[in-house]
Design a protein around this motif. Structure first.
Motif, mmCIF file in Angstrom:
data_model
loop_
_atom_site.group_PDB
_atom_site.id
_atom_site.type_symbol
_atom_site.label_atom_id
_atom_site.label_comp_id
_atom_site.label_asym_id
_atom_site.label_seq_id
_atom_site.Cartn_x
_atom_site.Cartn_y
_atom_site.Cartn_z
ATOM 1 N N LYS A 244 -113.576 46.853 -88.293
ATOM 2 C CA LYS A 244 -112.588 47.286 -87.295
ATOM 3 C C LYS A 244 -111.614 48.298 -87.905
ATOM 4 C CE LYS A 244 -108.706 45.494 -84.687
ATOM 5 N NZ LYS A 244 -107.769 44.385 -84.506
ATOM 6 N N ALA A 245 -111.153 48.023 -89.109
ATOM 7 C CA ALA A 245 -110.204 48.928 -89.764
ATOM 8 C C ALA A 245 -110.859 50.283 -90.051
ATOM 9 C CB ALA A 245 -109.674 48.305 -91.050
ATOM 10 N N LEU A 246 -112.102 50.267 -90.549
ATOM 11 C CA LEU A 246 -112.787 51.528 -90.844
ATOM 12 C C LEU A 246 -112.966 52.352 -89.566
ATOM 13 C CD1 LEU A 246 -115.547 50.502 -93.439
ATOM 14 C CD2 LEU A 246 -113.210 51.294 -93.862
ATOM 15 N N ALA A 247 -113.226 51.670 -88.449
ATOM 16 C CA ALA A 247 -113.393 52.370 -87.171
ATOM 17 C C ALA A 247 -112.093 53.075 -86.778
ATOM 18 C CB ALA A 247 -113.821 51.392 -86.090
ATOM 19 N N ILE A 248 -110.968 52.431 -87.045
ATOM 20 C CA ILE A 248 -109.668 53.071 -86.755
ATOM 21 C C ILE A 248 -109.443 54.256 -87.689
ATOM 22 C CG2 ILE A 248 -107.154 52.743 -86.754
ATOM 23 C CD1 ILE A 248 -107.592 49.889 -85.789
ATOM 24 N N PHE A 249 -109.722 54.060 -88.977
ATOM 25 C CA PHE A 249 -109.526 55.158 -89.939
ATOM 26 C C PHE A 249 -110.393 56.373 -89.562
ATOM 27 C CE2 PHE A 249 -108.980 51.611 -93.354
ATOM 28 C CZ PHE A 249 -107.742 51.278 -92.827
ATOM 29 N N ALA A 250 -111.597 56.090 -89.044
ATOM 30 C CA ALA A 250 -112.513 57.184 -88.688
ATOM 31 C C ALA A 250 -111.930 58.056 -87.576
ATOM 32 C CB ALA A 250 -113.869 56.633 -88.274
ATOM 33 N N CYS A 251 -111.114 57.473 -86.704
ATOM 34 C CA CYS A 251 -110.467 58.262 -85.643
ATOM 35 C C CYS A 251 -109.403 59.195 -86.209
ATOM 36 C CB CYS A 251 -109.820 57.350 -84.610
ATOM 37 S SG CYS A 251 -111.019 56.477 -83.614
ATOM 38 N N VAL A 252 -108.982 58.974 -87.436
ATOM 39 C CA VAL A 252 -107.986 59.861 -88.039
ATOM 40 C C VAL A 252 -108.687 61.062 -88.682
ATOM 41 C CG1 VAL A 252 -106.061 60.058 -89.669
ATOM 42 C CG2 VAL A 252 -106.420 57.916 -88.411
ATOM 43 N N ILE A 253 -109.575 60.816 -89.655
ATOM 44 C CA ILE A 253 -110.152 61.975 -90.362
ATOM 45 C C ILE A 253 -111.649 62.149 -90.166
ATOM 46 C CG2 ILE A 253 -108.332 61.914 -92.154
ATOM 47 C CD1 ILE A 253 -110.980 61.139 -93.970
ATOM 48 N N ASP A 254 -112.314 61.230 -89.463
ATOM 49 C CA ASP A 254 -113.745 61.368 -89.162
ATOM 50 C C ASP A 254 -114.539 61.799 -90.398
ATOM 51 O OD1 ASP A 254 -116.242 61.801 -87.984
ATOM 52 O OD2 ASP A 254 -115.629 63.615 -86.924
ATOM 53 N N PRO A 255 -114.665 60.896 -91.395
ATOM 54 C CA PRO A 255 -115.327 61.276 -92.644
ATOM 55 C C PRO A 255 -116.842 61.419 -92.477
ATOM 56 C CG PRO A 255 -114.936 58.920 -92.635
ATOM 57 C CD PRO A 255 -114.284 59.469 -91.370
ATOM 58 N N GLU A 256 -117.469 62.078 -93.450
ATOM 59 C CA GLU A 256 -118.936 62.158 -93.462
ATOM 60 C C GLU A 256 -119.553 60.844 -93.879
ATOM 61 O OE1 GLU A 256 -120.549 65.793 -95.575
ATOM 62 O OE2 GLU A 256 -118.401 66.054 -95.870
ATOM 63 N N ILE A 257 -118.804 60.059 -94.677
ATOM 64 C CA ILE A 257 -119.364 58.854 -95.270
ATOM 65 C C ILE A 257 -118.238 57.911 -95.688
ATOM 66 C CG2 ILE A 257 -119.392 59.635 -97.692
ATOM 67 C CD1 ILE A 257 -122.313 58.660 -97.844
ATOM 68 N N PHE A 258 -118.525 56.603 -95.694
ATOM 69 C CA PHE A 258 -117.638 55.623 -96.300
ATOM 70 C C PHE A 258 -118.302 55.142 -97.593
ATOM 71 C CE2 PHE A 258 -116.667 55.142 -91.767
ATOM 72 C CZ PHE A 258 -115.284 55.148 -91.772
#
Lengths: 315, 315
Positions: A244-258
């Motif tokens: 859930k947290a990673l999904a929120i972070f992705a809305c900020v910088i939309d990374p290529e990879i975690f």
């Protein structure tokens, strides 16, 4: 021509060093103890000495060194000053400037978690990408954000402090940072053990291989891999919080990879797949397929990232 | 010498234009209707014609134009291609390349919300900073992330899609995007009205100046300023959701400033103070003092940001 770089990772117990070629080939790795006496004022001279000894041993001239990169466990400003590094007994310290004076070689410094993320981008799990979020699941939860190949240090050195994202502010237990419900309270090694104790207490009639006084992140993931029911519940809780947290972070910088690293990540694929399942569920549609991979460099991520930091500054 | 720039903001109803000096002085502003016929294929030629007419009118030569920047309502790749822009009836469209061919002037394109954030950094609420998070509270919730003076577009064009951070995944109502509990379901104009209806239904015995069928974000904030009890509860809910989300975002990139724009932000200081109170409570200690300010450029943020995008590319 300058073709060598030193990468240095200063920790509270030991200082790790790497000597690299500019293409990232590691030629030598070694470490020395961190001397904390005299408010940590021995540390920078010790780093300088160790590098000078290695240069003497390898017959390297100053002109052949493109730079020295340093990772430090604390917030580091753009110009290489540390605000405070509790584990090194440091107050405000001009790491880059001070070391540069001793060596007469350009020095770049960064926060250790951010530098590790840069290392994983260069030669680890994130190789080939320029935008990533690294999560380090250890005793605490650290992180590093890379955008366009560069560390996002943040205005107060708090870029990538994702372990302290307050995801459950009503959580009754306080985090070490003073806030409540930080991500690291649920997804660090310590956090998983706390969740485990709660689940074991709740599940009195369910058989479990977990033995209350011997619980660790490792024993939980081992039991999870064997299909233990209680461990499934524990891992699901952990994975839901992180996904859930990673999904929120992705809305900020939309990374290529975690890239997922740290001691807990040694549980490997089963852990990644559990987190991924929740990530895919909660992520914004454009980001649902972003890969989650395991970190590859382990404790060497810091020296690789520090070397890359110095290399980028030299170019 | 190239000393002029055009900033263009393409919307579903109208296309806004600005003619700027490279220092950001606006010399002229105008708009034309967006012609959606023929799958929106008239739009790019219309933009080219409008710019050429203005150049003729102002006696500007091609060599005097540093570039043209364009904001588009959809995800835009690094090289200026739009993947899809529903409001313009566009599928995959090479905005930058196509417009460049017609004008023979360098063109840069970006997502409109990201471009607006760049505009606010350049000449608006975030002036003097290089790292910011912009939040646009309108019918939906948009956003833009600026790191080191540049837009974070993201690997899938979803950088700054903070309105779709799933902050309450168990929320029963689905968002337009298909997920549940997105930030925009609680903090957009529509979201506030929904919260208001729930609070009014709950508060049957509490006097309120709010009249159920005439509720809008504006009427709620007006009543809040007058001390209306039910409105206080509504605004507190809204502010808690937004403050908590901003605190999480700050752990990712630790911006210098938050800039709050969009129709809802017209409620001004009382709204900012309410959000700020929750932000300060939930933020990681290093970031607690990060300022929250109101956007300043209103509907012109897009043309300013588009001009800045072109300017940065020309340098």
């Amino acid at each position: 021509m300058a073709e060598y770089i030193f990468g240095v990772d200063i920790g509270g117990t030991s200082i790790k060093f790497g000597l690299f070629l500019t293409d990232g080939t590691v030629l030598d790795r070694w470490e020395v103890n961190t001397r904390l006496e005299n408010n940590g004022t021995e540390i920078i001279p010790d780093v300088a000495k160790s590098i000078q000894n290695k240069m003497y041993e390898k017959k390297l001239k100053k002109e052949e060194i493109a730079g020295v990169g340093v990772g430090v466990p604390g917030p580091v400003t753009e110009n290489g000053e540390v605000i405070v590094a509790v584990n090194l007994h440091w107050g405000h310290t001009k790491v880059a400037k001070d070391l540069e004076k001793l060596l007469n070689i350009p020095v770049k410094a960064g926060n250790d978690a951010n530098v590790a993320a840069l290392g994983e981008m260069w030669k680890g799990g994130g190789r080939g990408t320029k935008n990533l979020i690294m999560v380090t699941l250890g005793t605490g939860v650290g992180g590093g954000i890379i955008v366009d190949g560069k560390i996002v240090a943040g205005a107060h050195g708090a870029g990538g402090e994702i372990g302290h994202a307050s995801v459950e502010p009503d959580f009754p237990i306080a985090c070490n940072c003073g806030n409540h419900g930080c991500l690291e309270q649920f997804t660090s090694a310590t956090g998983i053990v706390r969740i485990a104790k709660e689940e074991i207490a709740k599940a009195e009639n369910t058989k479990t291989v977990l033995i209350e006084n011997e619980i660790s992140a490792k024993s939980i993931f081992d039991a999870y891999k064997e299909g233990d029911e209680v461990s499934k519940k524990i891992v699901n809780q952990f994975a839901r919080y992180l996904g859930k947290a990673l999904a929120i972070f992705a809305c900020v910088i939309d990374p290529e990879i975690f890239v997922i690293g740290g001691g807990v990540s040694k549980a490997g694929q089963p852990l990644l797949r559990a987190v991924e399942q929740y990530y895919r569920k909660f992520a914004f549609k454009s980001c649902k397929e972003t890969p989650l991979v395991q970190a590859k460099l382990g404790n060497d991520a810091g020296i690789y990232g520090a070397a890359k930091l110095a290399l980028d500054a030299a170019r």
